[in-house]
Design an enzyme around this catalytic site. Structure first.
Site, short mmCIF file in Angstrom:
data_model
loop_
_atom_site.label_atom_id
_atom_site.label_comp_id
_atom_site.label_asym_id
_atom_site.label_seq_id
_atom_site.Cartn_x
_atom_site.Cartn_y
_atom_site.Cartn_z
N GLU A 43 -7.11 7.43 -39.09
CA GLU A 43 -8.53 7.23 -39.41
C GLU A 43 -8.79 7.39 -40.91
O GLU A 43 -9.60 6.66 -41.48
CB GLU A 43 -9.42 8.20 -38.62
CG GLU A 43 -9.54 7.84 -37.15
CD GLU A 43 -10.07 6.42 -36.90
OE1 GLU A 43 -10.82 5.89 -37.74
OE2 GLU A 43 -9.70 5.83 -35.87
N TYR A 126 -18.18 9.41 -40.37
CA TYR A 126 -17.49 8.30 -39.70
C TYR A 126 -16.16 8.78 -39.10
O TYR A 126 -15.90 8.62 -37.91
CB TYR A 126 -17.22 7.14 -40.67
CG TYR A 126 -16.09 6.28 -40.19
CD1 TYR A 126 -16.29 5.39 -39.14
CD2 TYR A 126 -14.80 6.41 -40.73
CE1 TYR A 126 -15.24 4.63 -38.64
CE2 TYR A 126 -13.74 5.66 -40.24
CZ TYR A 126 -13.96 4.78 -39.20
OH TYR A 126 -12.93 4.05 -38.69
N ASP A 144 -19.89 2.63 -38.97
CA ASP A 144 -19.15 2.10 -40.11
C ASP A 144 -19.67 0.68 -40.39
O ASP A 144 -20.63 0.23 -39.74
CB ASP A 144 -17.62 2.10 -39.85
CG ASP A 144 -17.20 1.02 -38.87
OD1 ASP A 144 -18.07 0.46 -38.15
OD2 ASP A 144 -16.00 0.72 -38.80
#
Ligand code: SF4
Length: 352
Positions: A43, A126, A144
């Site tokens: 991520e 996020y 996002d």
């Protein structure tokens, strides 16, 4: 559907999204991964970087730093060397600092909730939402660029996309879409739809949500998300009425002064000025049938969207808002100068 919600979400919509995702999602080394360390690395790398660029970096990283212990024990130079070419180097430094923090302050245990992830250096809302939902199925929506684009189009959200109220809205809508699905997978499905279909130039013909997409139905896809600083144009909603008399329909001529002065149009009302019920009462109109499609148009300072009604005029037309009226045979409609949105309405109603 949630009654009264401005952003209606249905289980069918989620099912269409998930069916599409199950068929079309890209294969990635971290897809389906639940080990917190690996999800974390993926991520952080994916934040600001394309999937195809990330894949070789992710694989190299895991063979050199297979767990948080090895990452914490590395030197900063080693970490940066492995990141070389991926850009946004603060991400690498933050990963390194966070690994050391995990070792010294958390006994080597990675976070296991959205709030805990947020305490690590370099982890913003996020990444925290993505990790908490993917690793432990926590119901927290991911905001996002992809999800902002898809959702703002789906619901035509006329709000500056850089505002925190816009982020809050997107997050809340996504959180309504989980139903019985795993939030981690639903979050990934929304992101994947944005990445593969609802791109800057959207491929609506491949979209599983085309039927419910407001921007698609009004052909306003590229107006969303509303860019920072660009004020959303006000949207005026109203109704257009189609009255038949034999093979003629009623046209009215606008006053010569003002916007679209002197053009001919179908009788109509803007709800803000005169709501539907008031207009039909004042003009003795009976509504017979409404078209599912609406007619929209964008002017330089506002947008209009008309619902279209086949209607019956019970008393002769007398409304003096227009300078005159005429019953016009269908074959002569195109001889009259008309505003674009009325031409669209005539096409929708099959008059021309
Ligand atoms: Fe995006 Fe088009 Fe799908 Fe709407 S129909 S969500 S604009 S791809």
């Amino acid at each position: 559907m949630k009654d009264g919600s401005l952003y209606p979400v249905t289980e069918t919509m989620t099912r269409h999204l998930m069916d599409w995702f199950n068929q079309h999602q890209r294969s990635m080394p971290w897809r389906g991964e639940k080990e917190p360390y690996k999800v974390w690395i993926s991520e952080i790398m994916l934040n600001q970087t394309q999937v195809t660029t990330v894949i070789p970096y992710y694989n190299r990283w895991l063979s050199r730093f297979p767990n948080v212990q090895t990452l914490a024990a590395a030197t900063e130079d080693e970490v940066l060397k492995l990141w070389e070419g991926l850009g946004y180097y603060s991400r690498a430094r933050h990963l390194h600092q966070a690994a050391q923090q995990i070792m010294t302050k958390r006994n080597g245990m990675l976070p296991n909730s959205y709030q805990e992830w947020l305490t690590l250096p370099g982890v913003g809302p996020y990444a925290a939402a993505a990790m908490a939902s993917i690793i432990s199925g926590e119901a927290v929506g991911v905001v996002d660029g992809n999800t902002k684009r898809v959702l703002s189009r789906l619901y035509e959200i006329d709000e500056d996309s850089s505002r925190s109220s816009f982020h809050t809205k997107i997050k809340a809508i996504i959180e309504e879409t989980y139903f019985n699905e795993n939030p981690g997978w639903v979050n990934q499905a929304w992101m994947e739809l944005g990445a593969l279909v609802c791109q800057t130039r959207p491929h609506c013909h491949n979209c599983p949500l085309q039927d419910v997409c407001q921007a698609y139905s009004h052909n306003t896809m590229t107006d969303y998300p509303v860019k920072p600083g660009k004020k959303a144009l006000p949207l005026l909603k109203g109704a257009i009425f189609i009255f038949h008399e034999d093979d003629k329909i009623l046209l009215v001529k606008r006053q010569d002064k003002g916007l679209l002065g002197g053009l001919w149009e179908l009788p109509n009302t803007i709800y803000e000025e005169q709501p539907l019920a008031d207009f039909t009462l004042a003009n003795d109109i009976l509504i017979e049938q409404s078209f599912i499609e609406t007619a929209s148009h964008q002017y330089s300072h506002f947008k209009v969207r008309f619902e279209i009604y086949e209607s019956i005029l019970r008393t002769p037309w007398w409304n003096d808002f227009w300078q005159k009226s005429e019953w016009v045979t269908l074959s002569r409609l195109n001889d009259y100068p008309r505003p674009k949105v009325h031409i669209k309405a005539m096409k929708i109603a099959g008059l021309i």
